[in-house]
Design a protein around this motif. Structure first.
Motif, PDB file in Angstrom:
ATOM      1  N   ALA A  28      -1.853  -7.130  47.035  1.00 33.48           N
ATOM      2  CA  ALA A  28      -0.598  -6.596  47.562  1.00 33.48           C
ATOM      3  C   ALA A  28       0.613  -7.377  47.083  1.00 33.48           C
ATOM      4  N   ILE A  33       0.822  -6.389  53.016  1.00 38.38           N
ATOM      5  CA  ILE A  33       0.019  -5.274  53.499  1.00 38.38           C
ATOM      6  C   ILE A  33      -0.155  -5.429  55.000  1.00 38.38           C
ATOM      7  N   GLU A  37      -3.370  -1.112  57.378  1.00 33.77           N
ATOM      8  CA  GLU A  37      -3.784  -0.783  56.013  1.00 33.77           C
ATOM      9  C   GLU A  37      -5.036  -1.556  55.630  1.00 33.77           C
TER      10      GLU A  37
END
Length: 402
Positions: A28, A33, A37
């Motif tokens: 990420a 993130i 998620e």
């Protein structure tokens, strides 16, 4: 490397689950993130993700990175990896020089240096130079260093950390390089072939890399193979001795003791200044490899390729295309690309020998890539209770991430 992105809600798989989460945090980047998620990507419950991220934050490996707008309810907290929470050293011992890098968790090089090296010198001198280079990039020791990944010419025993008859330097046969360097640096050490280390570094740049061969042309010629998403070392960790396939039965003598090896013919062409011929010879070997393994891509690297990448790519591609036309192969020709960056990708790949397992990316399949004997498969992530990487020493206390 290829691996499952699915978590398992079992206490015995805490290390595997934490590695999955840590890998997603790394992917990420600065954007981060959310926990939601993470749960969706791993298949873990939100409660399991919260426990894992709490541990990672407590260990300084993860931190909050702001908030993300929500479609309903309060904004979601975003988490990110803390790259400088830990580092690894990558050391490339070539026949005539050494390259060492200090790499953070995100794979960014924090320090590097290159120095001359005579691999034919007494072992004590080589080890002193290697340990000194490691100390130099570590600096004042303020950074947490997890270990040293060492890339050297083969052949060698990856699992035992012992060198075999390095081409041109048979005196290294049986030398316990891993143990000796561990004693001198005080750090865990993993040993692998230079070509394998480079192939690992390249594979980790792509989430799901296709099968490819990395061909390294420098002081010698070798290959690193990524097959089925895993680094392929062979049952005896001897795969990839690409340069010593015979293509001319009565050819020039090679330093390995054979005659007409691709390495000898290729380096002789380089010495004559005939790069086109060197590329043609390299392409002949690459075509044999493509025909044997049906790989998807050929990547060229090493200092000689870096000196004239277009010529080598063009020459190797021409041979592969001609072979494909002759064989009537279907589909597009096998792509040929240059890795770029000269020698440093080997050292950076060596650092990933230490870092990759922390993210569940154990680079070797059982029975094929990691040397067999029930070692963890690349798709399985770290095995609870096992060492972080086949053939490595245990990492220091506090690096268990699950």
């Amino acid at each position: 490397m290829n691996r499952s992105n699915s978590g398992a809600n079992l206490p015995t798989l805490r290390s595997h689950n934490a590695a999955l989460v840590l890998d997603l945090l790394r992917a990420a980047g600065e954007r981060g993130i959310s926990r939601l998620e993470l749960a969706g990507r791993t298949g873990l419950t939100p409660q399991a993700v919260s426990k894992i991220t709490a541990r990672l934050r407590a260990e300084g490996l993860a931190a909050e990175a702001g908030y993300r707008a929500s479609t309903g309810g309060k904004p979601r907290t975003v988490l990110r990896l803390v790259p400088d929470a830990a580092h690894a050293v990558g050391l490339h011992l070539d026949r005539d020089e050494l390259t060492v890098v200090l790499v953070d968790l995100a794979g960014t090089v924090a320090a590097s240096r290159t120095a001359p090296l005579d691999l034919g010198a007494p072992a004590d001198e080589v080890l002193a130079a290697a340990a000194g280079a490691v100390a130099a990039v570590r600096g004042d020791g303020a950074r947490a260093v997890l270990g040293v990944g060492v890339a050297v010419p083969g052949p060698l025993d990856h699992r035992g950390g012992v060198l075999h008859r390095v081409t041109g330097f048979p005196q290294w046969d049986g030398y316990p390089l891993r143990d000796e360097l561990t004693a001198r640096t005080g750090l865990p050490v993993v040993i692998d072939k230079d070509t394998n280390a480079a192939a690992l570094g390249l594979a980790l740049q792509t989430p799901d890399p296709a099968d490819f061969a990395y061909l390294h042309l420098g002081t010698g010629l070798g290959s690193g193979l990524v097959l089925g998403g895993a680094l392929h070392r062979g049952a005896r960790t001897g795969a990839g001795e690409f340069g010593h396939q015979t293509v001319q039965l009565d050819g020039a003598p090679c330093s390995c003791g054979g005659r007409g090896c691709i390495e000898a013919l290729c380096l002789a062409a380089v010495d004559r200044g005939d790069v086109a011929e060197a590329a043609r010879v390299l392409g002949t070997g690459a075509a044999n490899l493509v025909g044997l393994l049906d790989i998807d891509r050929v990547v060229l690297g090493g200092r000689l390729v870096a000196a004239d990448p277009d010529a080598y790519v063009r020459g190797v591609r021409a041979v592969l295309d001609e072979r494909a036309r002759r064989d009537g192969a279907d589909g597009a020709p096998v792509p040929v690309v240059a890795a770029g960056g000269g020698e440093q990708p080997v050292a950076e790949g060596a650092a990933q020998l230490i870092l990759a397992p922390l993210f569940g990316r154990v680079a070797g399949a059982a029975g094929g890539g990691g040397g067999g004997g029930g070692e963890p498969a690349a798709s399985a992530g770290p095995v609870p209770g096992a060492g972080p990487f086949p053939g490595s020493r245990p990492l220091p206390a506090g690096t268990e991430l699950g």
